[in-house]
Scaffold this motif. Sequence first.
Motif, PDB file in Angstrom:
ATOM      1  N   LEU A 109      57.367  -2.131  50.044  1.00 41.78           N
ATOM      2  CA  LEU A 109      56.039  -1.507  50.034  1.00 41.78           C
ATOM      3  C   LEU A 109      55.620  -1.096  48.625  1.00 41.78           C
ATOM      4  CD1 LEU A 109      55.867   0.678  53.258  1.00 41.78           C
ATOM      5  CD2 LEU A 109      54.799  -1.518  52.790  1.00 41.78           C
ATOM      6  N   ALA A 110      56.579  -0.707  47.800  1.00 38.82           N
ATOM      7  CA  ALA A 110      56.240  -0.368  46.409  1.00 38.82           C
ATOM      8  C   ALA A 110      55.697  -1.599  45.687  1.00 38.82           C
ATOM      9  CB  ALA A 110      57.454   0.205  45.685  1.00 38.82           C
ATOM     10  N   LEU A 111      56.319  -2.749  45.898  1.00 39.83           N
ATOM     11  CA  LEU A 111      55.821  -3.981  45.281  1.00 39.83           C
ATOM     12  C   LEU A 111      54.433  -4.334  45.801  1.00 39.83           C
ATOM     13  CD1 LEU A 111      59.035  -6.177  45.257  1.00 39.83           C
ATOM     14  CD2 LEU A 111      57.738  -5.422  43.259  1.00 39.83           C
ATOM     15  N   ILE A 112      54.240  -4.179  47.101  1.00 35.90           N
ATOM     16  CA  ILE A 112      52.921  -4.473  47.674  1.00 35.90           C
ATOM     17  C   ILE A 112      51.872  -3.527  47.087  1.00 35.90           C
ATOM     18  CG2 ILE A 112      51.554  -4.429  49.801  1.00 35.90           C
ATOM     19  CD1 ILE A 112      54.131  -5.442  51.242  1.00 35.90           C
ATOM     20  N   SER A 113      52.193  -2.236  47.011  1.00 39.53           N
ATOM     21  CA  SER A 113      51.211  -1.277  46.491  1.00 39.53           C
ATOM     22  C   SER A 113      50.911  -1.522  45.012  1.00 39.53           C
ATOM     23  CB  SER A 113      51.693   0.162  46.712  1.00 39.53           C
ATOM     24  OG  SER A 113      52.780   0.468  45.872  1.00 39.53           O
ATOM     25  N   TYR A 114      51.899  -1.972  44.270  1.00 38.70           N
ATOM     26  CA  TYR A 114      51.696  -2.241  42.848  1.00 38.70           C
ATOM     27  C   TYR A 114      50.939  -3.551  42.617  1.00 38.70           C
ATOM     28  CZ  TYR A 114      52.665  -3.170  37.955  1.00 38.70           C
ATOM     29  OH  TYR A 114      52.523  -3.452  36.622  1.00 38.70           O
ATOM     30  N   GLY A 115      51.257  -4.586  43.413  1.00 35.57           N
ATOM     31  CA  GLY A 115      50.711  -5.907  43.149  1.00 35.57           C
ATOM     32  C   GLY A 115      49.384  -6.222  43.805  1.00 35.57           C
ATOM     33  N   ALA A 116      49.026  -5.492  44.848  1.00 32.59           N
ATOM     34  CA  ALA A 116      47.804  -5.796  45.602  1.00 32.59           C
ATOM     35  C   ALA A 116      46.604  -5.036  45.031  1.00 32.59           C
ATOM     36  CB  ALA A 116      48.000  -5.423  47.066  1.00 32.59           C
ATOM     37  N   ASP A 117      45.428  -5.595  45.223  1.00 30.35           N
ATOM     38  CA  ASP A 117      44.196  -4.890  44.856  1.00 30.35           C
ATOM     39  C   ASP A 117      43.889  -3.798  45.881  1.00 30.35           C
ATOM     40  OD1 ASP A 117      43.756  -6.502  42.606  1.00 30.35           O
ATOM     41  OD2 ASP A 117      42.816  -8.033  43.836  1.00 30.35           O
ATOM     42  N   ALA A 118      44.299  -4.030  47.122  1.00 29.44           N
ATOM     43  CA  ALA A 118      44.171  -3.045  48.198  1.00 29.44           C
ATOM     44  C   ALA A 118      45.263  -3.362  49.206  1.00 29.44           C
ATOM     45  CB  ALA A 118      42.797  -3.127  48.862  1.00 29.44           C
ATOM     46  N   TRP A 119      45.727  -2.356  49.926  1.00 36.49           N
ATOM     47  CA  TRP A 119      46.754  -2.587  50.937  1.00 36.49           C
ATOM     48  C   TRP A 119      46.783  -1.411  51.896  1.00 36.49           C
ATOM     49  CZ3 TRP A 119      51.365   0.061  52.055  1.00 36.49           C
ATOM     50  CH2 TRP A 119      51.637   1.154  51.227  1.00 36.49           C
ATOM     51  N   GLY A 120      47.484  -1.587  52.996  1.00 37.43           N
ATOM     52  CA  GLY A 120      47.634  -0.489  53.936  1.00 37.43           C
ATOM     53  C   GLY A 120      48.451  -0.902  55.139  1.00 37.43           C
ATOM     54  N   VAL A 121      48.583   0.045  56.040  1.00 32.52           N
ATOM     55  CA  VAL A 121      49.255  -0.169  57.315  1.00 32.52           C
ATOM     56  C   VAL A 121      48.266   0.274  58.382  1.00 32.52           C
ATOM     57  CG1 VAL A 121      51.209   0.475  58.772  1.00 32.52           C
ATOM     58  CG2 VAL A 121      51.529   0.227  56.294  1.00 32.52           C
ATOM     59  N   CYS A 122      48.120  -0.538  59.422  1.00 32.46           N
ATOM     60  CA  CYS A 122      47.155  -0.227  60.471  1.00 32.46           C
ATOM     61  C   CYS A 122      47.716  -0.641  61.827  1.00 32.46           C
ATOM     62  CB  CYS A 122      45.828  -0.928  60.198  1.00 32.46           C
ATOM     63  SG  CYS A 122      45.944  -2.735  60.203  1.00 32.46           S
ATOM     64  N   HIS A 123      46.960  -0.353  62.860  1.00 28.26           N
ATOM     65  CA  HIS A 123      47.363  -0.725  64.208  1.00 28.26           C
ATOM     66  C   HIS A 123      46.550  -1.910  64.720  1.00 28.26           C
ATOM     67  CE1 HIS A 123      50.204   2.499  64.756  1.00 28.26           C
ATOM     68  NE2 HIS A 123      49.333   3.312  64.179  1.00 28.26           N
ATOM     69  N   HIS A 124      45.979  -2.702  63.837  1.00 32.57           N
ATOM     70  CA  HIS A 124      45.223  -3.889  64.223  1.00 32.57           C
ATOM     71  C   HIS A 124      46.183  -5.041  64.439  1.00 32.57           C
ATOM     72  CE1 HIS A 124      41.205  -2.275  63.098  1.00 32.57           C
ATOM     73  NE2 HIS A 124      41.981  -1.451  62.440  1.00 32.57           N
ATOM     74  N   GLY A 125      45.748  -5.997  65.196  1.00 29.44           N
ATOM     75  CA  GLY A 125      46.572  -7.172  65.432  1.00 29.44           C
ATOM     76  C   GLY A 125      46.774  -7.376  66.912  1.00 29.44           C
ATOM     77  N   PRO A 126      47.481  -8.424  67.252  1.00 32.77           N
ATOM     78  CA  PRO A 126      47.679  -8.720  68.671  1.00 32.77           C
ATOM     79  C   PRO A 126      48.694  -7.755  69.287  1.00 32.77           C
ATOM     80  CG  PRO A 126      48.920 -10.251  67.338  1.00 32.77           C
ATOM     81  CD  PRO A 126      48.127  -9.395  66.384  1.00 32.77           C
ATOM     82  N   GLY A 127      48.356  -7.145  70.371  1.00 32.00           N
ATOM     83  CA  GLY A 127      49.324  -6.299  71.079  1.00 32.00           C
ATOM     84  C   GLY A 127      49.593  -4.971  70.416  1.00 32.00           C
ATOM     85  N   ARG A 128      50.693  -4.364  70.842  1.00 27.29           N
ATOM     86  CA  ARG A 128      51.108  -3.062  70.295  1.00 27.29           C
ATOM     87  C   ARG A 128      51.664  -3.253  68.890  1.00 27.29           C
ATOM     88  NH1 ARG A 128      55.482  -2.342  74.776  1.00 27.29           N
ATOM     89  NH2 ARG A 128      56.462  -3.333  73.026  1.00 27.29           N
ATOM     90  N   GLY A 129      52.047  -2.161  68.301  1.00 26.32           N
ATOM     91  CA  GLY A 129      52.710  -2.247  67.009  1.00 26.32           C
ATOM     92  C   GLY A 129      51.792  -1.919  65.858  1.00 26.32           C
ATOM     93  N   LYS A 130      52.162  -2.457  64.716  1.00 16.64           N
ATOM     94  CA  LYS A 130      51.402  -2.171  63.505  1.00 16.64           C
ATOM     95  C   LYS A 130      51.363  -3.408  62.621  1.00 16.64           C
ATOM     96  CE  LYS A 130      55.727  -1.530  61.851  1.00 16.64           C
ATOM     97  NZ  LYS A 130      56.816  -1.875  62.746  1.00 16.64           N
ATOM     98  N   ALA A 131      50.509  -3.335  61.618  1.00 19.11           N
ATOM     99  CA  ALA A 131      50.380  -4.434  60.668  1.00 19.11           C
ATOM    100  C   ALA A 131      50.356  -3.872  59.256  1.00 19.11           C
ATOM    101  CB  ALA A 131      49.104  -5.220  60.933  1.00 19.11           C
ATOM    102  N   THR A 132      51.024  -4.561  58.376  1.00 16.13           N
ATOM    103  CA  THR A 132      50.918  -4.291  56.947  1.00 16.13           C
ATOM    104  C   THR A 132      49.990  -5.363  56.389  1.00 16.13           C
ATOM    105  OG1 THR A 132      53.169  -3.423  56.881  1.00 16.13           O
ATOM    106  CG2 THR A 132      52.194  -4.093  54.775  1.00 16.13           C
ATOM    107  N   TRP A 133      48.999  -4.935  55.616  1.00 14.51           N
ATOM    108  CA  TRP A 133      48.032  -5.884  55.067  1.00 14.51           C
ATOM    109  C   TRP A 133      47.868  -5.639  53.573  1.00 14.51           C
ATOM    110  CZ3 TRP A 133      43.829  -3.861  52.598  1.00 14.51           C
ATOM    111  CH2 TRP A 133      43.511  -2.535  52.893  1.00 14.51           C
ATOM    112  N   PHE A 134      47.417  -6.681  52.888  1.00 18.35           N
ATOM    113  CA  PHE A 134      47.074  -6.536  51.473  1.00 18.35           C
ATOM    114  C   PHE A 134      45.953  -7.505  51.140  1.00 18.35           C
ATOM    115  CE2 PHE A 134      50.456  -9.722  51.491  1.00 18.35           C
ATOM    116  CZ  PHE A 134      49.946 -10.714  50.670  1.00 18.35           C
ATOM    117  N   GLU A 135      45.262  -7.201  50.053  1.00 13.81           N
ATOM    118  CA  GLU A 135      44.185  -8.051  49.561  1.00 13.81           C
ATOM    119  C   GLU A 135      44.400  -8.352  48.086  1.00 13.81           C
ATOM    120  OE1 GLU A 135      40.473  -6.123  50.402  1.00 13.81           O
ATOM    121  OE2 GLU A 135      40.656  -6.503  52.558  1.00 13.81           O
TER     122      GLU A 135
END
Length: 142
Positions: A109-135
Motif C-alpha cells: 500500500l505504501a508503494l501504491i500511495s507513493y506511485g499513484a496519482d490517486a488511490w483508495g480502498v472502497c466497497h465497490h465491486g462484485p459481491g461482498r468485500g472490498k477493492a483497492t484502486w488506483f489511478e
Amino acid sequence: MKFTPAEPPHLVSLVFPPDPVWVRAARETVRALLLVARRVDLTDDALLLTSEAVTNSVNACATKGCTTPVTLFAEWHDPHRLRVLVHDEAPGLPVCQVPSPDDESGRGLALISYGADAWGVCHHGPGRGKATWFELGMTRWE
C-alpha cells in the motif's frame, strides 16, 4: 464495402482464483490495455502498482481463508486517466504498514500511495468485500 477500425477497448477485466500465479496474468491484462491505448508511458508504474494490489488481495485471501475469486478491472476513466481496481472478498480492510528495512513484505500500500496519482480502498465491486484502486495519468494532463 467500407470497414472502420474498431475502437480500442476502454475496459478490461480478469476474474481469477486467489493464487499468486495469477499476478502475472493481471499485469499482462493491464499491459495489453495500455498497448492498445498507446499509453506505454504509464506501463512501468501501472504494472508495479497492479502487482502490489493483486498480491495484497491474494495474500489477504490466503490469510483469511477466502477462496472466492479476485477480480481485476482496468479502464480509461477518461481519455488520459487509467483506473485499476482489484476486488476480493476477504474480510477486513488493508492497512498501510511501516515495515522495518529487514521485513520482506508490508510495502504494497505504501508503494501504491507513493506511485499513484490517486488511490483508495472502497466497497465497490462484485459481491461482498472490498477493492483497492488506483489511478495514473492525471498529473500529466491536469
